[in-house]
Design an enzyme around this catalytic site. Structure first.
Site, PDB file in Angstrom:
ATOM      1  N   LYS A   1      42.733  64.516  20.623  1.00 43.65           N
ATOM      2  CA  LYS A   1      41.504  63.964  20.034  1.00 43.65           C
ATOM      3  C   LYS A   1      41.194  62.568  20.595  1.00 43.65           C
ATOM      4  O   LYS A   1      40.109  62.042  20.421  1.00 43.65           O
ATOM      5  CB  LYS A   1      41.622  63.920  18.505  1.00 43.65           C
ATOM      6  CG  LYS A   1      41.685  65.312  17.858  1.00 43.65           C
ATOM      7  CD  LYS A   1      41.851  65.220  16.357  1.00 43.65           C
ATOM      8  CE  LYS A   1      42.138  66.557  15.693  1.00 43.65           C
ATOM      9  NZ  LYS A   1      40.924  67.399  15.517  1.00 43.65           N
TER      10      LYS A   1
ATOM     11  N   LYS B   1      39.396  61.627  11.671  1.00 38.16           N
ATOM     12  CA  LYS B   1      39.935  62.970  11.895  1.00 38.16           C
ATOM     13  C   LYS B   1      41.451  62.838  11.970  1.00 38.16           C
ATOM     14  O   LYS B   1      41.971  61.720  12.022  1.00 38.16           O
ATOM     15  CB  LYS B   1      39.383  63.571  13.188  1.00 38.16           C
ATOM     16  CG  LYS B   1      39.521  62.619  14.403  1.00 38.16           C
ATOM     17  CD  LYS B   1      38.926  63.194  15.686  1.00 38.16           C
ATOM     18  CE  LYS B   1      37.424  63.088  15.767  1.00 38.16           C
ATOM     19  NZ  LYS B   1      36.718  64.367  15.690  1.00 38.16           N
ATOM     20  N   ARG B   2      42.166  63.992  11.979  1.00 42.50           N
ATOM     21  CA  ARG B   2      43.610  63.901  12.144  1.00 42.50           C
ATOM     22  C   ARG B   2      43.970  63.205  13.463  1.00 42.50           C
ATOM     23  O   ARG B   2      43.215  63.262  14.431  1.00 42.50           O
ATOM     24  CB  ARG B   2      44.238  65.306  12.114  1.00 42.50           C
ATOM     25  CG  ARG B   2      44.366  65.862  10.720  1.00 42.50           C
ATOM     26  CD  ARG B   2      45.205  64.983   9.811  1.00 42.50           C
ATOM     27  NE  ARG B   2      46.606  64.996  10.184  1.00 42.50           N
ATOM     28  CZ  ARG B   2      47.515  65.787   9.640  1.00 42.50           C
ATOM     29  NH1 ARG B   2      47.173  66.621   8.662  1.00 42.50           N
ATOM     30  NH2 ARG B   2      48.768  65.756  10.035  1.00 42.50           N
TER      31      ARG B   2
ATOM     32  N   HIS C   1      41.977  79.356  15.476  1.00 43.95           N
ATOM     33  CA  HIS C   1      41.466  77.985  15.410  1.00 43.95           C
ATOM     34  C   HIS C   1      42.023  77.068  16.474  1.00 43.95           C
ATOM     35  O   HIS C   1      41.791  75.860  16.432  1.00 43.95           O
ATOM     36  CB  HIS C   1      41.780  77.355  14.052  1.00 43.95           C
ATOM     37  CG  HIS C   1      41.125  78.020  12.903  1.00 43.95           C
ATOM     38  ND1 HIS C   1      39.935  77.609  12.367  1.00 43.95           N
ATOM     39  CD2 HIS C   1      41.509  79.097  12.176  1.00 43.95           C
ATOM     40  CE1 HIS C   1      39.602  78.382  11.355  1.00 43.95           C
ATOM     41  NE2 HIS C   1      40.548  79.303  11.221  1.00 43.95           N
TER      42      HIS C   1
ATOM     43  N   THR D   1      34.440  69.941  12.935  1.00 45.31           N
ATOM     44  CA  THR D   1      33.441  70.122  11.880  1.00 45.31           C
ATOM     45  C   THR D   1      32.938  68.763  11.406  1.00 45.31           C
ATOM     46  O   THR D   1      31.829  68.656  10.895  1.00 45.31           O
ATOM     47  CB  THR D   1      34.021  70.916  10.684  1.00 45.31           C
ATOM     48  OG1 THR D   1      35.345  70.441  10.420  1.00 45.31           O
ATOM     49  CG2 THR D   1      34.056  72.395  10.979  1.00 45.31           C
TER      50      THR D   1
ATOM     51  N   LYS E   1      29.082  67.142  10.265  1.00 43.31           N
ATOM     52  CA  LYS E   1      28.799  66.326   9.067  1.00 43.31           C
ATOM     53  C   LYS E   1      28.081  65.035   9.458  1.00 43.31           C
ATOM     54  O   LYS E   1      27.111  64.618   8.812  1.00 43.31           O
ATOM     55  CB  LYS E   1      30.101  65.996   8.319  1.00 43.31           C
ATOM     56  CG  LYS E   1      30.809  67.231   7.762  1.00 43.31           C
ATOM     57  CD  LYS E   1      32.263  66.948   7.350  1.00 43.31           C
ATOM     58  CE  LYS E   1      33.007  68.270   7.184  1.00 43.31           C
ATOM     59  NZ  LYS E   1      34.478  68.094   7.112  1.00 43.31           N
TER      60      LYS E   1
HETATM   61  C1  26Q Z   1      51.835  74.776  11.969  1.00 41.60           C
HETATM   62  C2  26Q Z   1      53.216  74.863  11.911  1.00 41.60           C
HETATM   63  C3  26Q Z   1      53.933  74.161  10.948  1.00 41.60           C
HETATM   64  C4  26Q Z   1      53.245  73.397  10.033  1.00 41.60           C
HETATM   65  C5  26Q Z   1      51.880  73.312  10.081  1.00 41.60           C
HETATM   66  C6  26Q Z   1      51.158  73.993  11.045  1.00 41.60           C
HETATM   67  C7  26Q Z   1      49.700  73.879  11.116  1.00 41.60           C
HETATM   68  C8  26Q Z   1      48.958  73.488  10.009  1.00 41.60           C
HETATM   69  C9  26Q Z   1      47.603  73.314  10.094  1.00 41.60           C
HETATM   70  C10 26Q Z   1      49.021  74.103  12.291  1.00 41.60           C
HETATM   71  C11 26Q Z   1      47.663  73.943  12.365  1.00 41.60           C
HETATM   72  C12 26Q Z   1      46.934  73.532  11.268  1.00 41.60           C
HETATM   73  C13 26Q Z   1      45.506  73.262  11.305  1.00 41.60           C
HETATM   74  C14 26Q Z   1      44.730  73.438  12.342  1.00 41.60           C
HETATM   75  C15 26Q Z   1      43.318  73.037  12.317  1.00 41.60           C
HETATM   76  O1  26Q Z   1      42.864  72.398  11.382  1.00 41.60           O
HETATM   77  N1  26Q Z   1      42.537  73.400  13.335  1.00 41.60           N
HETATM   78  C16 26Q Z   1      41.139  72.999  13.375  1.00 41.60           C
HETATM   79  O2  26Q Z   1      40.365  74.014  12.765  1.00 41.60           O
HETATM   80  C17 26Q Z   1      39.034  73.599  12.623  1.00 41.60           C
HETATM   81  C18 26Q Z   1      38.299  74.675  11.862  1.00 41.60           C
HETATM   82  O3  26Q Z   1      38.122  75.792  12.672  1.00 41.60           O
HETATM   83  C19 26Q Z   1      38.394  73.314  13.967  1.00 41.60           C
HETATM   84  O4  26Q Z   1      37.108  72.800  13.758  1.00 41.60           O
HETATM   85  C20 26Q Z   1      39.225  72.317  14.753  1.00 41.60           C
HETATM   86  O5  26Q Z   1      38.709  72.173  16.055  1.00 41.60           O
HETATM   87  C21 26Q Z   1      40.667  72.776  14.805  1.00 41.60           C
HETATM   88  O6  26Q Z   1      41.482  71.797  15.422  1.00 41.60           O
END
Ligand code: 26Q
Length: 809
Positions: free
Chosen positions: A549, A543-544, A355, A651, A655
């Site tokens: 972004k 978004k986050r 991702h 995503t 939406k």
């Molecule tokens: C990593 C290390 C420590 C703590 C947390 C994390 C962590 C947690 C969540 C790292 C990444 C995430 C989430 C990533 C994420 O949401 N990526 C998104 O995934 C979507 C679904 O595929 C895409 O549409 C987005 O582009 C992408 O940013």
């Protein structure tokens, strides 16, 4: 069972009596919510049982989606819709003087995810059940989900999300299906009948207790399962007391350490690296999940050699990638298979989705920490790596540099993405561009080695939640226009395209959008006491919060507009309301500074008697799934402005499109596919393309200073960050300014500024030709069917899992 209005009324009354021993009229809204939700669970129970029975009998493959995050949001409304009884319930409750919508609004979100990746997992569960696919979720039952965000004096403050405090009506605890997970200890090698056996000794045991939630399919009888694991001590309180030799405090501490594993979701944060607790979480739910899969599989009577014919495990990013080694461990140490058989079965069973390409987000674990916590798992990874390096040497002789680059273990760390690739039969990216970048740049070595494993699966969203549920008026209008086939087959939305010039349809869409905007305006008035104009353009970025972004680009443009209006109060501008919603990771300082900046600019603008007539800025606190459902149907403009190549897919973009917003975007992630579907006539593009960005990334040559020096508009807004214009301390936005100037603006905000300004001017002009605008809206809705996660999941089922639907009788 055919439900009638009267039956529902009767059941509901009985429910409040049995649960609370109170008359309906005496019950609070939260009691009424609990009673209704409990009733809905009862209604689904028969089919849940049936589904499980049929799955136990079928030899059709079961899919298990392993994810650290499931961002479910609320379930009452979507369950009512999927069961097809929402209208009936609404009427039944109405006769008891109860407003269903109010009850739905009392449900707290299950916020067990950070953003896109977690929400994708939730959309996939909905699609698998709706397509009658035997697909289940496996994850962690966090006691605390993603923090609740409060804005205090413009700053983000994080409040723990105690989502379970009033209980969770949807889940069922399955004590009898608990699993023991072992940490630490030493590996003893024992020779038995000429075979080396490995046994973990002196380990620390943790009990994993599953809580199951039904995942109800739309308009069918399928009820799949989301299984979330909670960590508990293996021993009772009494035994713990004994073990700690009567040391009460020590016993409590031990218990707390174990409960800590499933205590809280980590906020997405690449700066917090190598956290032991996060690794514990990963192994905890992977080990428990695989254990329960194998237990179930063995009941079916099939040979373990056929595991991959009946089971697929999909890993959502690298977070569950220890699954590779854990499955090997079970096959070798417990099932006594030889290495080659075990490895073949493991690879055929596992599939991995990537991702992100952000290198700082790729998971790496320090060897020492890993080895200490999971000694046997580490041994297995070492052996996987040893054999893998041999394979590289065979395939690419005399290239030790390549071996070094690709090694799973290197530089004192274990690279989890590499482990996931070597241990899976499929590796997919989440949008065309993203997959291309993986193949030809980020994972090129691996693509050369395992070309056929790589494939693209562009993300999707469940149109049931994001259109049918979030925008019921628009949904009815679509059905009035093209019939209801689109609900079962969302690609049928394309039938709308031939109505894109239909005046009647345009008028009705305009009215629906306006009504949605009115609702949001009311929400903003109630919550923030700010009046906004529903006739203004609703321009939304939710978004986050992340530098890539580029919320900063958006707010700098707003500051520029402010300056322009100040200089020329008669400026001819279509009134606009800019909305932001975003959580920043608690230790991500730049992201938090950005939130403060947005709020500071909002205060300045909203209180300026002249400027506020033309533009307003609203920061929506605590953005989450249930708020997204309110906000997205109101958008005229969808801001998708990441630096090209950095957003894997996105995503939210899908939406918004499905709800008739016009996308203002860079050609990044799935925006490319939106562009392929609607073309430049129906969206507004800006910014550098992939080649320009790649050029800068590879060869340098970018100077943000130069742009600052040459562009008066930018110089003014950047100076305003520190010269007191914003009525805050000159140090408040110092870091932000430095990141753009002294640190040379990693995400090319300044570079894309001019093109963004022009794109925004184009939006303004387009909106004035409102007939044309509405035509664009219709075309966007019509083309959005390709983004239903039903399509995505069908592709996963055919190309990756090789699994078929099971019709529940
Ligand atoms: C990593 C290390 C420590 C703590 C947390 C994390 C962590 C947690 C969540 C790292 C990444 C995430 C989430 C990533 C994420 O949401 N990526 C998104 O995934 C979507 C679904 O595929 C895409 O549409 C987005 O582009 C992408 O940013």
């Amino acid at each position: 069972m055919t439900l009638t209005k009267d039956k529902i009324k009767e059941d509901f009354i009985n429910k409040t009596t049995s649960l609370f021993a109170q008359d309906v009229s005496e019950c609070s809204n939260s009691y009424k919510y609990l009673a209704l939700a409990s009733l809905v669970k009862d209604y689904a129970a028969q089919n849940w049982l049936k589904t499980n029975k049929q799955y136990a009998e079928t030899s059709e493959k079961q899919v298990y989606y392993f994810s650290m995050e499931f961002l479910i949001g609320r379930l009452l409304q979507s369950n009512l819709i999927n069961l097809g009884i929402r209208d009936l319930c609404e009427e039944a409750l109405k006769e008891l003087n109860i407003n269903l919508r109010e009850l739905e609004e009392t449900e707290v979100d299950a916020g067990l995810g950070n953003g896109g990746l977690g929400r994708l997992a939730a959309c996939f569960l909905d699609s698998m059940a709706s397509l009658e696919l035997p697909g289940h979720g496996n994850g962690i039952r966090y006691n605390y989900g993603l923090f609740e965000q409060k804005i205090v004096n413009g700053y983000q403050v994080e409040i723990p999300d105690n989502w379970l405090k009033d209980g969770n009506i949807w889940e069922t605890r399955k004590d009898d299906k608990s699993v023991i997970v072992k940490f630490y200890g030493t590996v003893k090698t024992i020779e038995k009948k000429g075979r080396l056996n490995f046994e973990l000794q002196d380990y620390e045991a943790v009990r994993a207790v599953p809580y199951d939630t039904p995942i109800i399919g739309y308009n069918n009888k399928t009820v799949n399962t989301l299984r979330l694991w909670s960590s508990e001590p293996v021993h009772s309180d009494f035994d713990l007391y004994e073990f700690s030799k009567g040391d009460y405090v020590k016993a409590q501490e031990y218990k707390a350490d174990i409960q800590a594993i499933s205590q809280v979701l980590y906020p997405d944060d690449s700066t917090e690296k190598g956290k032991l607790l996060r690794l514990k979480q990963q192994y905890f739910f992977v080990c428990a999940g695989i254990h329960s899969i194998i237990k179930r599989f063995k009941k079916s009577g099939h040979s373990i050699f056929d595991l991959d014919k009946h089971v697929q495990i999909h890993i959502n990013d690298t977070h569950p990638s220890v699954a590779v080694a854990e499955l090997m461990r079970i096959l070798i140490d417990e099932e006594e298979l030889n290495w080659d058989d075990a490895f073949r079965i493991t690879v055929n069973t596992l599939a991995y989705t990537n991702h992100t390409i952000l290198s700082e987000a790729l998971e790496k674990w320090p060897i020492d920490l890993f080895k200490n916590l999971l000694p046997r798992i580490y041994m297995i990874i070492e052996e996987i790596n040893r054999r893998f390096c041999e394979d590289i040497r065979r395939k690419f002789p005399n290239d030790e540099e390549k071996v070094r680059r690709m090694s799973i273990i290197n530089d004192g760390v274990i690279k989890m993405a590499y482990l996931a690739i070597v241990g899976s039969h499929s590796i997919n990216g989440v949008a065309k561009l993203h997959t291309d970048i993986l193949k030809h740049r980020e994972l090129k070595d691996f693509y050369d080695m395992y070309t056929l494993r790589f494939n693209n699966k562009t993300n999707g969203i469940t149109h049931r939640r994001w259109l049918l549920q979030a925008n019921p008026e628009l949904s009815s209008l679509i059905t009035d226009t093209i019939g209801e086939d689109w609900i079962k087959n969302p690609k049928e939305l394309s039938k709308l395209r031939k109505f894109s010039t239909d005046t009647e349809l345009k008028n009705r869409i305009e009215k629906i959008k306006f009504n949605n905007k009115l609702l949001l305006a009311r929400y903003v008035k109630d919550k923030y006491d700010i009046l906004i104009d529903p006739n203004s353009i609703f321009d939304i970025q939710v978004k986050r919060l992340h530098a890539y972004k580029r919320q900063v680009l958006n707010i700098l443009h707003i500051m520029y507009l402010y300056n322009t209006i100040k200089e020329n109060p008669n400026l001819d501008l279509t009134p606009r309301t800019f909305f932001f919603g975003a959580k920043a990771s608690p230790s991500y300082h730049l992201a938090k500074e950005t939130i403060k900046l947005i709020n500071t600019v909002a205060t300045l603008i909203n209180n300026d008697p002249v400027v506020s007539k033309k533009i307003k800025v609203i920061f929506l606190e605590n953005y989450r799934v249930s708020l997204a459902e309110k906000v997205i149907p109101c958008a005229d403009v969808s801001e998708q402005i990441s630096t090209t190549t950095f957003e894997a897919s996105g995503t939210g973009n899908m939406k918004f499109m499905m709800n008739g917003a016009i996308t203002l975007a860079t050609l990044d992630g799935a925006n490319v596919e939106i562009y392929d579907a609607v073309g430049t006539d129906n969206m507004v593009l800006f910014g550098m393309d992939v080649h320009e960005v790649t050029q800068y990334l590879n060869f340098g040559g970018y100077s943000s200073r130069r742009i600052y020096n040459e562009d008066n508009r930018l110089r003014k807004v950047l100076d305003q960050l520190i010269d007191g214009s914003l009525n805050v301390s000159p140090y408040e936005f110092e870091n932000l300014r430095n990141s753009l100037l002294d640190m040379n603006d990693e995400y090319f905000v300044l570079k894309d500024f001019n093109s963004y300004v022009k794109a925004q001017e184009k939006i303004d002009l387009l909106y004035r030709d409102h007939k044309k605008w509405l035509e664009m809206c219709i075309i966007n809705i019509a083309e959005s069917g390709i983004f239903s996660s039903d399509n995505t999941i069908k592709e996963y089922a055919i190309d990756i899992w090789n699994t078929n639907p099971v019709r529940i009788k």
